[in-house]
Design a protein around this motif. Structure first.
Motif, PDB file in Angstrom:
ATOM      1  N   GLN A   1       0.802  -1.201   0.000  1.00 25.47           N
ATOM      2  CA  GLN A   1       0.000   0.000   0.000  1.00 25.47           C
ATOM      3  C   GLN A   1       0.847   1.268   0.000  1.00 25.47           C
ATOM      4  O   GLN A   1       0.285   2.363  -0.155  1.00 25.47           O
ATOM      5  N   LEU A   2       2.152   1.118   0.228  1.00 24.56           N
ATOM      6  CA  LEU A   2       3.077   2.233   0.126  1.00 24.56           C
ATOM      7  C   LEU A   2       4.182   1.834  -0.839  1.00 24.56           C
ATOM      8  O   LEU A   2       4.825   0.810  -0.650  1.00 24.56           O
ATOM      9  N   GLN A   3       4.385   2.641  -1.861  1.00 21.40           N
ATOM     10  CA  GLN A   3       5.382   2.348  -2.882  1.00 21.40           C
ATOM     11  C   GLN A   3       6.384   3.483  -2.922  1.00 21.40           C
ATOM     12  O   GLN A   3       6.056   4.588  -3.371  1.00 21.40           O
ATOM     13  N   ALA A   4       7.606   3.200  -2.478  1.00 18.14           N
ATOM     14  CA  ALA A   4       8.657   4.212  -2.452  1.00 18.14           C
ATOM     15  C   ALA A   4       9.477   4.147  -3.728  1.00 18.14           C
ATOM     16  O   ALA A   4       9.676   3.075  -4.305  1.00 18.14           O
ATOM     17  N   SER A   5       9.970   5.298  -4.132  1.00 20.10           N
ATOM     18  CA  SER A   5      10.814   5.371  -5.315  1.00 20.10           C
ATOM     19  C   SER A   5      11.727   6.586  -5.202  1.00 20.10           C
ATOM     20  O   SER A   5      11.529   7.446  -4.336  1.00 20.10           O
ATOM     21  N   GLY A   6      12.720   6.645  -6.089  1.00 17.93           N
ATOM     22  CA  GLY A   6      13.573   7.818  -6.169  1.00 17.93           C
ATOM     23  C   GLY A   6      14.979   7.631  -5.632  1.00 17.93           C
ATOM     24  O   GLY A   6      15.802   8.537  -5.749  1.00 17.93           O
ATOM     25  N   GLY A   7      15.258   6.483  -5.040  1.00 16.42           N
ATOM     26  CA  GLY A   7      16.600   6.256  -4.557  1.00 16.42           C
ATOM     27  C   GLY A   7      17.584   6.061  -5.692  1.00 16.42           C
ATOM     28  O   GLY A   7      17.198   5.966  -6.858  1.00 16.42           O
ATOM     29  N   GLY A   8      18.855   6.016  -5.336  1.00 19.88           N
ATOM     30  CA  GLY A   8      19.871   5.815  -6.345  1.00 19.88           C
ATOM     31  C   GLY A   8      21.233   6.207  -5.828  1.00 19.88           C
ATOM     32  O   GLY A   8      21.438   6.393  -4.624  1.00 19.88           O
ATOM     33  N   LEU A   9      22.162   6.329  -6.748  1.00 26.22           N
ATOM     34  CA  LEU A   9      23.550   6.693  -6.434  1.00 26.22           C
ATOM     35  C   LEU A   9      23.760   8.168  -6.746  1.00 26.22           C
ATOM     36  O   LEU A   9      23.416   8.627  -7.847  1.00 26.22           O
ATOM     37  N   VAL A  10      24.322   8.874  -5.797  1.00 26.87           N
ATOM     38  CA  VAL A  10      24.578  10.295  -5.970  1.00 26.87           C
ATOM     39  C   VAL A  10      25.914  10.633  -5.331  1.00 26.87           C
ATOM     40  O   VAL A  10      26.330   9.988  -4.358  1.00 26.87           O
ATOM     41  N   GLN A  11      26.577  11.615  -5.860  1.00 23.23           N
ATOM     42  CA  GLN A  11      27.832  12.065  -5.279  1.00 23.23           C
ATOM     43  C   GLN A  11      27.588  12.955  -4.068  1.00 23.23           C
ATOM     44  O   GLN A  11      26.539  13.606  -3.964  1.00 23.23           O
ATOM     45  N   ALA A  12      28.552  12.993  -3.191  1.00 21.04           N
ATOM     46  CA  ALA A  12      28.463  13.868  -2.032  1.00 21.04           C
ATOM     47  C   ALA A  12      28.203  15.301  -2.481  1.00 21.04           C
ATOM     48  O   ALA A  12      28.796  15.784  -3.454  1.00 21.04           O
ATOM     49  N   GLY A  13      27.302  15.956  -1.761  1.00 16.29           N
ATOM     50  CA  GLY A  13      26.906  17.301  -2.134  1.00 16.29           C
ATOM     51  C   GLY A  13      25.705  17.365  -3.061  1.00 16.29           C
ATOM     52  O   GLY A  13      25.145  18.442  -3.290  1.00 16.29           O
ATOM     53  N   GLY A  14      25.317  16.224  -3.582  1.00 21.64           N
ATOM     54  CA  GLY A  14      24.201  16.176  -4.510  1.00 21.64           C
ATOM     55  C   GLY A  14      22.860  16.102  -3.814  1.00 21.64           C
ATOM     56  O   GLY A  14      22.762  16.157  -2.583  1.00 21.64           O
ATOM     57  N   SER A  15      21.808  15.957  -4.614  1.00 23.67           N
ATOM     58  CA  SER A  15      20.439  15.948  -4.113  1.00 23.67           C
ATOM     59  C   SER A  15      19.669  14.772  -4.696  1.00 23.67           C
ATOM     60  O   SER A  15      19.981  14.282  -5.787  1.00 23.67           O
ATOM     61  N   LEU A  16      18.676  14.336  -3.971  1.00 19.34           N
ATOM     62  CA  LEU A  16      17.734  13.340  -4.435  1.00 19.34           C
ATOM     63  C   LEU A  16      16.362  13.690  -3.889  1.00 19.34           C
ATOM     64  O   LEU A  16      16.246  14.305  -2.819  1.00 19.34           O
ATOM     65  N   ARG A  17      15.338  13.268  -4.615  1.00 20.88           N
ATOM     66  CA  ARG A  17      13.970  13.437  -4.153  1.00 20.88           C
ATOM     67  C   ARG A  17      13.306  12.062  -4.125  1.00 20.88           C
ATOM     68  O   ARG A  17      13.189  11.405  -5.157  1.00 20.88           O
ATOM     69  N   LEU A  18      12.895  11.661  -2.955  1.00 30.58           N
ATOM     70  CA  LEU A  18      12.191  10.400  -2.795  1.00 30.58           C
ATOM     71  C   LEU A  18      10.689  10.650  -2.830  1.00 30.58           C
ATOM     72  O   LEU A  18      10.216  11.691  -2.360  1.00 30.58           O
ATOM     73  N   SER A  19       9.971   9.690  -3.356  1.00 27.87           N
ATOM     74  CA  SER A  19       8.516   9.741  -3.392  1.00 27.87           C
ATOM     75  C   SER A  19       7.955   8.469  -2.800  1.00 27.87           C
ATOM     76  O   SER A  19       8.557   7.396  -2.912  1.00 27.87           O
ATOM     77  N   CYS A  20       6.795   8.592  -2.191  1.00 28.80           N
ATOM     78  CA  CYS A  20       6.109   7.424  -1.650  1.00 28.80           C
ATOM     79  C   CYS A  20       4.626   7.584  -1.935  1.00 28.80           C
ATOM     80  O   CYS A  20       3.988   8.494  -1.408  1.00 28.80           O
ATOM     81  N   ALA A  21       4.118   6.715  -2.789  1.00 28.51           N
ATOM     82  CA  ALA A  21       2.717   6.773  -3.184  1.00 28.51           C
ATOM     83  C   ALA A  21       1.917   5.749  -2.385  1.00 28.51           C
ATOM     84  O   ALA A  21       2.308   4.586  -2.284  1.00 28.51           O
TER      85      ALA A  21
END
Length: 113
Positions: A1-21
């Motif tokens: 019932q909860l589906q997370a997405s948006g993870g991955g590999l990023v360099q230090a100092g970078g940004s990511l946006r996670l989503s959970c539907a």
């Protein structure tokens, strides 16, 4: 019932946006949030937001992380900025109200130095 997405590999100092539907929930009444678990560590709170919009952050997350929710889309977001290798973990979304609690499957975030 909860589906997370948006993870991955990023360099230090970078940004990511996670989503959970979410599905199958009256999303707007739930406190929703993000936790993370690094290898060998306990699961810890990253940030959560209540149905009324009150927000709580775990230690050292405030200022770099932002949590937001879209009740119409039944989605909670985690914007993570200025990431560092210590942020490497599996990130889990959570929804809870009363004695009900649900967990997403987790999404891996890896921050390289």
């Amino acid at each position: 019932q909860l589906q997370a997405s948006g993870g991955g590999l990023v360099q230090a100092g970078g940004s990511l946006r996670l989503s959970c539907a979410a599905s199958g929930l009256i999303f707007s009444i739930y406190t929703v949030g993000w936790y993370r678990q690094a290898p060998g560590n306990q699961r810890e709170l990253v940030a959560s937001t209540t149905s009324g919009g009150n927000t709580v952050f775990g230690d050292s997350k405030r200022g770099r992380f932002t949590i937001s929710r879209d009740n119409a889309q039944k989605t909670v977001y985690l914007q993570m900025n200025n990431l560092n290798p210590e942020d490497t973990a599996v990130y889990y979304c959570n929804a809870g109200v009363g004695i009900q609690t649900y967990w997403g499957q987790g999404t891996l975030v890896t921050v390289s130095s």
